[in-house]
Write an enzyme that holds these catalytic residues in place. Structure first.
Site, PDB file in Angstrom:
ATOM      1  N   HIS A 284       0.841  -1.189   0.000  1.00  0.00           N
ATOM      2  CA  HIS A 284       0.000   0.000   0.000  1.00  0.00           C
ATOM      3  C   HIS A 284       0.874   1.235   0.000  1.00  0.00           C
ATOM      4  O   HIS A 284       1.930   1.235   0.645  1.00  0.00           O
ATOM      5  CB  HIS A 284      -0.925   0.005   1.241  1.00  0.00           C
ATOM      6  CG  HIS A 284      -2.107   0.884   1.063  1.00  0.00           C
ATOM      7  ND1 HIS A 284      -2.046   2.233   1.307  1.00  0.00           N
ATOM      8  CD2 HIS A 284      -3.362   0.621   0.625  1.00  0.00           C
ATOM      9  CE1 HIS A 284      -3.232   2.762   1.033  1.00  0.00           C
ATOM     10  NE2 HIS A 284      -4.052   1.807   0.618  1.00  0.00           N
TER      11      HIS A 284
ATOM     12  N   ASP B  72      -7.956  -5.261  -0.188  1.00  0.00           N
ATOM     13  CA  ASP B  72      -8.454  -5.829  -1.443  1.00  0.00           C
ATOM     14  C   ASP B  72      -8.187  -7.319  -1.560  1.00  0.00           C
ATOM     15  O   ASP B  72      -8.917  -8.028  -2.252  1.00  0.00           O
ATOM     16  CB  ASP B  72      -7.821  -5.105  -2.629  1.00  0.00           C
ATOM     17  CG  ASP B  72      -8.384  -3.712  -2.764  1.00  0.00           C
ATOM     18  OD1 ASP B  72      -9.595  -3.563  -2.583  1.00  0.00           O
ATOM     19  OD2 ASP B  72      -7.607  -2.782  -3.017  1.00  0.00           O
TER      20      ASP B  72
HETATM   21  N1  CMC Z   1       4.254  -7.175  -5.217  1.00  0.00           N
HETATM   22  C1  CMC Z   1       5.595  -7.250  -5.350  1.00  0.00           C
HETATM   23  N2  CMC Z   1       6.430  -6.233  -5.134  1.00  0.00           N
HETATM   24  C2  CMC Z   1       5.868  -5.067  -4.743  1.00  0.00           C
HETATM   25  C3  CMC Z   1       4.494  -4.920  -4.573  1.00  0.00           C
HETATM   26  C4  CMC Z   1       3.674  -6.037  -4.816  1.00  0.00           C
HETATM   27  N3  CMC Z   1       2.354  -5.958  -4.663  1.00  0.00           N
HETATM   28  N4  CMC Z   1       4.224  -3.648  -4.169  1.00  0.00           N
HETATM   29  C5  CMC Z   1       5.405  -3.024  -4.105  1.00  0.00           C
HETATM   30  N5  CMC Z   1       6.408  -3.890  -4.445  1.00  0.00           N
HETATM   31  C6  CMC Z   1       7.842  -3.622  -4.415  1.00  0.00           C
HETATM   32  C7  CMC Z   1       8.291  -2.803  -5.606  1.00  0.00           C
HETATM   33  O1  CMC Z   1       8.626  -3.619  -6.700  1.00  0.00           O
HETATM   34  C8  CMC Z   1       9.468  -2.082  -5.024  1.00  0.00           C
HETATM   35  O2  CMC Z   1      10.540  -2.987  -4.958  1.00  0.00           O
HETATM   36  P1  CMC Z   1      12.036  -2.531  -5.322  1.00  0.00           P
HETATM   37  O3  CMC Z   1      12.388  -1.552  -4.218  1.00  0.00           O
HETATM   38  O4  CMC Z   1      12.829  -3.784  -5.313  1.00  0.00           O
HETATM   39  O5  CMC Z   1      11.964  -1.869  -6.668  1.00  0.00           O
HETATM   40  C9  CMC Z   1       9.026  -1.788  -3.588  1.00  0.00           C
HETATM   41  O6  CMC Z   1       8.107  -2.839  -3.261  1.00  0.00           O
HETATM   42  C10 CMC Z   1       8.351  -0.449  -3.398  1.00  0.00           C
HETATM   43  O7  CMC Z   1       7.321  -0.354  -4.379  1.00  0.00           O
HETATM   44  P2  CMC Z   1       6.618   0.994  -4.833  1.00  0.00           P
HETATM   45  O8  CMC Z   1       5.959   0.748  -6.163  1.00  0.00           O
HETATM   46  O9  CMC Z   1       7.606   2.113  -4.744  1.00  0.00           O
HETATM   47  O10 CMC Z   1       5.583   1.170  -3.689  1.00  0.00           O
HETATM   48  P3  CMC Z   1       4.324   2.075  -3.729  1.00  0.00           P
HETATM   49  O11 CMC Z   1       4.085   2.501  -2.344  1.00  0.00           O
HETATM   50  O12 CMC Z   1       4.412   3.107  -4.779  1.00  0.00           O
HETATM   51  O13 CMC Z   1       3.222   0.997  -4.210  1.00  0.00           O
HETATM   52  C11 CMC Z   1       1.147  -0.003  -4.595  1.00  0.00           C
HETATM   53  C12 CMC Z   1       1.964   0.893  -3.676  1.00  0.00           C
HETATM   54  C13 CMC Z   1      -0.225  -0.224  -3.968  1.00  0.00           C
HETATM   55  C14 CMC Z   1       0.967   0.680  -5.958  1.00  0.00           C
HETATM   56  C15 CMC Z   1       1.884  -1.355  -4.771  1.00  0.00           C
HETATM   57  O14 CMC Z   1       2.157  -1.946  -3.526  1.00  0.00           O
HETATM   58  C16 CMC Z   1       1.127  -2.335  -5.668  1.00  0.00           C
HETATM   59  O15 CMC Z   1       1.204  -2.237  -6.904  1.00  0.00           O
HETATM   60  N6  CMC Z   1       0.354  -3.306  -5.052  1.00  0.00           N
HETATM   61  C17 CMC Z   1      -0.422  -4.230  -5.810  1.00  0.00           C
HETATM   62  C18 CMC Z   1      -1.718  -3.573  -6.234  1.00  0.00           C
HETATM   63  C19 CMC Z   1      -2.663  -3.411  -5.058  1.00  0.00           C
HETATM   64  O16 CMC Z   1      -2.908  -4.344  -4.303  1.00  0.00           O
HETATM   65  N7  CMC Z   1      -3.218  -2.202  -4.943  1.00  0.00           N
HETATM   66  C20 CMC Z   1      -4.243  -1.888  -3.957  1.00  0.00           C
HETATM   67  C21 CMC Z   1      -3.831  -0.866  -2.990  1.00  0.00           C
HETATM   68  S1  CMC Z   1      -5.023  -0.732  -1.678  1.00  0.00           S
HETATM   69  C22 CMC Z   1      -6.408  -0.063  -2.409  1.00  0.00           C
HETATM   70  C23 CMC Z   1      -6.630   1.369  -2.099  1.00  0.00           C
HETATM   71  O17 CMC Z   1      -6.519   1.786  -0.928  1.00  0.00           O
HETATM   72  O18 CMC Z   1      -6.957   2.086  -3.067  1.00  0.00           O
END
Ligand code: CMC
Length: 440
Positions: free
Chosen positions: A316, A374
């Site tokens: 998240h 989710d």
């Molecule tokens: N699976 C695998 N790796 C992940 C994931 C995941 N779901 N989420 C983040 N990472 C890794 C990412 O690859 C990165 O790794 P590295 O440092 O090696 O490059 C690290 O964790 C940080 O990722 P980020 O993209 O900078 O993190 P973020 O805070 O921008 O991402 C997110 C948040 C929700 C977009 C992401 O966790 C994601 O894509 N999750 C899957 C989709 C999901 O479940 N979304 C629903 C969110 S809750 C609904 C809501 O409140 O709206």
């Protein structure tokens, strides 16, 4: 509203390029980080701030929802989400979000009556719906139907009139279950089931989704409570992508229904509201490829970002310890699986194994990637019999009240302005259009 003039904290910005330094005011919230007011920065220095994805930007002042991502805390109007989910029903939470206080018994009875007596939709909306292909994604249909509400209810489409806006909120909260259920019935070729106002909000929705004309429909209280809880957990979530989209739309003075349609459109994306659908699809694909035997291989692909693969339903942007909604949804998920005797269903067993493995794996633990709401809401909905393509539509149904609360707050904020971000331009310098024969 905060008395910004009385801020006694400041920060001094010193530039390395000869631009004179400036003092910027700092404001304190009741909870959460302080904010640095950069509104005067461009005027004073000719420079913009740069923050793609708004990682360090507070876009507004708000008193609705508070999230402490590090502590895994979510409050609506100061009340913890778990207390609201366990002690209140969804319409009580709607009242709280819209009015700032929990309703008294009389206020609750009046509000329930008001919402439950606006559940019907204009008959013509049915014909509008019939213009869609039967296999259209429900979010495409619902974006269109909600946008069309401005045309069907023009008497409550003036955003700047508080009475019209209040009526639009009641109409939208009341009619969203009807619209979502109609979109579903249309997609499966069944007759629309009209609302039954004597039922609770969630029970009425379940009946509109699953009743058929040739049989008596009997509501299951465990399922209805799970759905009601799911609505509560999704009712608002501070300045997320869809809420910010709604606020940006509202800033232009558009119709409340058009602003909500923009929120629905934004919510559709798999990194936002579409994550529960994406999580369930991921589980279904994994099951088809061999299920538990393939989990290890799948996790390795995720860890190596193969094909940009992520574990959907994990991680998240804000919650970096645990999503408090996930904890409640996890309990609800187990209640529903028990009630329906689905504990041994291969898909749900796979989900629980995936959850356990990911919670123990250093890749996920070190990045604070926990299951989010989710992950469990997808499983709950699938168990209840809700088709995967409807998941995000149900999220939109629940979030409608949050969007309206944010809309009202924004309009009543005297500092509210047309939203107009700026940019760091890295394109061509000024150049002139050559004649066609000169373009080689
Ligand atoms: N699976 C695998 N790796 C992940 C994931 C995941 N779901 N989420 C983040 N990472 C890794 C990412 O690859 C990165 O790794 P590295 O440092 O090696 O490059 C690290 O964790 C940080 O990722 P980020 O993209 O900078 O993190 P973020 O805070 O921008 O991402 C997110 C948040 C929700 C977009 C992401 O966790 C994601 O894509 N999750 C899957 C989709 C999901 O479940 N979304 C629903 C969110 S809750 C609904 C809501 O409140 O709206």
């Amino acid at each position: 509203m905060t008395d910004f003039a009385n801020s006694n904290k400041t920060v001094k910005l010193v530039f390395s390029d000869g631009t004179p330094s400036v003092m910027l005011p700092i404001y304190e919230g009741t909870l959460g980080p302080d904010v640095i007011d950069v509104t005067g920065l461009y005027k004073k220095t000719g420079k913009f701030t740069y923050d793609p994805g708004y990682l360090s930007t507070a876009s507004c002042e708000s008193a609705i929802t508070y999230i402490d991502g590090a502590a895994g805390q979510l409050l609506y109007r100061g009340y913890p989400i778990d207390e609201l989910a366990m002690q209140c029903d969804f319409l009580e939470v709607c009242y709280l979000l819209l009015h700032g206080e929990l309703p008294t018994p009389k206020q609750k009875a009046d509000f329930d009556y008001l919402v439950m007596h606006h559940t019907m939709v204009h008959e013509q909306l049915e014909f509008f719906l019939r213009g869609f292909r039967r296999d259209a994604h429900p979010m495409a249909v619902i974006t269109g139907m909600v946008g069309a509400m401005s045309a069907f209810y023009p008497q409550s489409a003036n955003l700047l009139d508080p009475e019209q806006r209040e009526m639009a909120a009641i109409q939208m909260i009341a009619k969203m279950p009807t619209i979502v259920a109609m979109a579903y019935k249309y997609s499966v070729g069944e007759r629309f089931v009209w609302p039954k106002n004597g039922l609770s909000y969630a029970s009425n929705f379940m009946r509109m989704l699953f009743a058929i004309p040739c049989e008596e429909y009997v509501n299951n209280p465990v399922i209805d409570r799970a759905v009601d809880r799911l609505f509560i957990l999704h009712a608002d979530h501070e300045q997320n992508a869809s809420t910010s989209t709604v606020r940006l739309c509202v800033s232009s003075g558009t119709s409340p229904f058009a602003a909500i349609a923009s929120g629905v459109a934004c919510l559709w994306g798999p990194q936002h509201g579409g994550a529960n659908e994406a999580a369930l699809r991921m589980l279904t694909d994994l099951l088809a490829q061999g299920g538990e035997a393939k989990i290890g291989e799948f996790i390795e692909q995720v860890k190596h970002h193969e094909g940009g693969r992520r574990l959907m339903g994990f991680g998240h942007r804000v919650y970096k310890s645990y999503d408090p909604r996930a904890r409640i949804m996890r309990t609800t998920c187990h209640e529903v699986l028990d009630e329906l005797g689905l504990r041994d269903d291969p898909l749900f067993k796979l989900a629980m194994t995936l959850e356990r493995i990911a919670l123990e794996d250093d890749y996920f633990v070190s990045r604070n990637l926990y299951p989010n709401v989710d992950f469990y809401s997808g499983i709950v909905q699938k168990a209840i019999g809700i088709p995967v393509t409807l998941f995000t539509a149900i999220f939109a149904l629940a979030r409608t009240v949050g969007w309206f609360a944010q809309m009202n707050e924004m309009i009543n904020d005297p500092t509210c302005k047309l939203g107009r971000p700026r940019q760091l331009y890295r394109g061509s310098m000024l150049r002139h259009v050559p004649e066609m024969h000169e373009r080689l």
